[in-house]
Enzyme design. Structure first.
Site, short mmCIF file in Angstrom:
data_model
loop_
_atom_site.label_atom_id
_atom_site.label_comp_id
_atom_site.label_asym_id
_atom_site.label_seq_id
_atom_site.Cartn_x
_atom_site.Cartn_y
_atom_site.Cartn_z
N HIS A 197 3.17 -11.32 14.81
CA HIS A 197 4.28 -11.96 15.52
C HIS A 197 3.88 -12.28 16.96
O HIS A 197 3.14 -11.53 17.60
CB HIS A 197 5.50 -11.04 15.57
N CYS A 199 9.93 -4.35 14.05
CA CYS A 199 8.59 -4.76 14.44
C CYS A 199 8.58 -5.60 15.73
O CYS A 199 7.74 -5.38 16.63
CB CYS A 199 7.91 -5.52 13.31
#
EC number: 1.2.1.11
Length: 344
Positions: A248, A128
């Site tokens: 994130h 990711c």
């Protein structure tokens, strides 16, 4: 439009649920939908698009008649991906199992879709954090060759699973109530030590390797090189867990071979599919996890010259790691393959 038989392995987890959300949102052309999971989740009922589905235990014979198998991640990929391919399915795998296999394409559709031509039944979805970073690197690399990348990540607890999210909430509640704080999950449930994440940062994601980098850091380094087809690209990473639920963030420093202006970088980001510029210092506008959660685009901001090198830029990147960092990227791979008639 032709419709496809789709299986989701890991359907009850966060990424599996995001697959379902996106299939509905994007009107993905499925005929049959087969929901699979471990024996612990088998039998669970999931309501989806007006129909109730029963989750089945994943077995080697679970993929008969399936065209596209979306694997949400985990160690089971090693066993079941080859079985799915043998049954005739194309596997798009979100685990780390096949990412560095030289015979398996590692793909971000906006960045290196040409790699899909080389697939032999399995396509790997990158880590990711890597996906989020290369979505910013690619449009800038189109302006000038990249010499070196330094990245520090600020990764949400949802990357550690639902147990990590629950632990953050429980710790915050305990601190507010002035009760003892329990830490049993982060930086990793299987590790020998655990630390409080509430009101704290933990500079460890996954295990430490012999070179003192963590496994997560080495994933970013190795995967970036593979996706960009630059095996010698100089990349270094520090990955940090932060007390944020979802999305994130990354501080990325890029050194180029030649000069790239801030204005040119902003224009390149704006024009790149899947990236969104959010960069207005006068208005205090910049990407943040709170506002990128649930969004498809990776946001880029705080673009400025690095005054410590001749040809450098600093930028701040933020993206939903469950969405673009996992389920959306995998589904976009499937959509690309359908559009280009790469799935029978």
């Amino acid at each position: 439009m032709k419709k496809y038989n789709v299986a989701i392995m890991g359907a009850t987890g966060a990424v599996g649920q995001e697959f379902l959300n996106l299939i509905e949102e994007r009107k993905f052309p499925f005929a049959e939908l087969r929901l699979l999971a471990s024996s612990r989740s088998a039998g669970k009922k999931i309501a989806f698009m007006g129909k109730e589905y029963t989750v089945a235990e994943t077995r080697e014979d679970s993929f008969e008649g399936i065209d596209i198998a979306l694997f949400a991640g985990g160690g089971a990929s090693k066993t079941f991906a080859p079985a799915a391919v043998k049954a005739g399915a194309v596997v798009i795998d979100n685990s780390s199992t096949f990412r560095m296999d030289k015979d398996v394409p590692l793909v971000v559709p906006e960045v290196n879709p040409e790699a899909l031509k080389e697939h032999k039944g399995i396509i790997a979805n990158p880590n990711c954090s890597t996906i989020i970073m290369v979505m910013a690197l690619k449009p800038l690399r189109n302006l000038a060759p990249i010499k070196r990348v330094v990245v520090s990540t600020y990764q949400a607890v949802s990357g550690g699973g639902k147990e990590a999210m629950a632990e953050l909430e429980e710790q915050v509640e305990a601190i507010v109530a002035k009760k003892p704080v329990k830490a049993e999950i982060l930086p990793g449930a299987s590790l020998k030590k655990h630390y409080q994440i509430a009101f704290n940062l933990i500079p460890q994601i996954d295990i430490f390797k012999e070179n003192l980098y963590t496994k997560e850091e080495m994933k970013m380094i190795d995967e970036t090189r593979k996706i960009l087809s630059e095996p010698d690209l100089r990349v270094t990473a520090t990955t940090v867990r932060v007390p944020v639920y979802r999305s994130h963030a990354e501080s990325v420093n890029i050194e180029f071979v030649e000069a790239v202006s801030v204005e040119a970088a902003r224009k390149a980001i704006t024009a790149f599919p899947g990236a969104a510029l959010n960069d207005d210092p006068d208005e205090q506008a910049y990407p943040m996890p709170l506002f990128t959660s649930g969004k498809d685009d990776v946001e880029v901001g705080r673009i400025r010259f690095d005054e410590s090198v001749e040809h450098g830029l600093n930028l701040w990147v933020c993206g939903d790691q469950i969405r673009k960092g996992a389920a959306l990227n995998a589904l976009q791979i499937a959509e690309y393959m359908i559009e280009h008639e790469m799935i029978g």
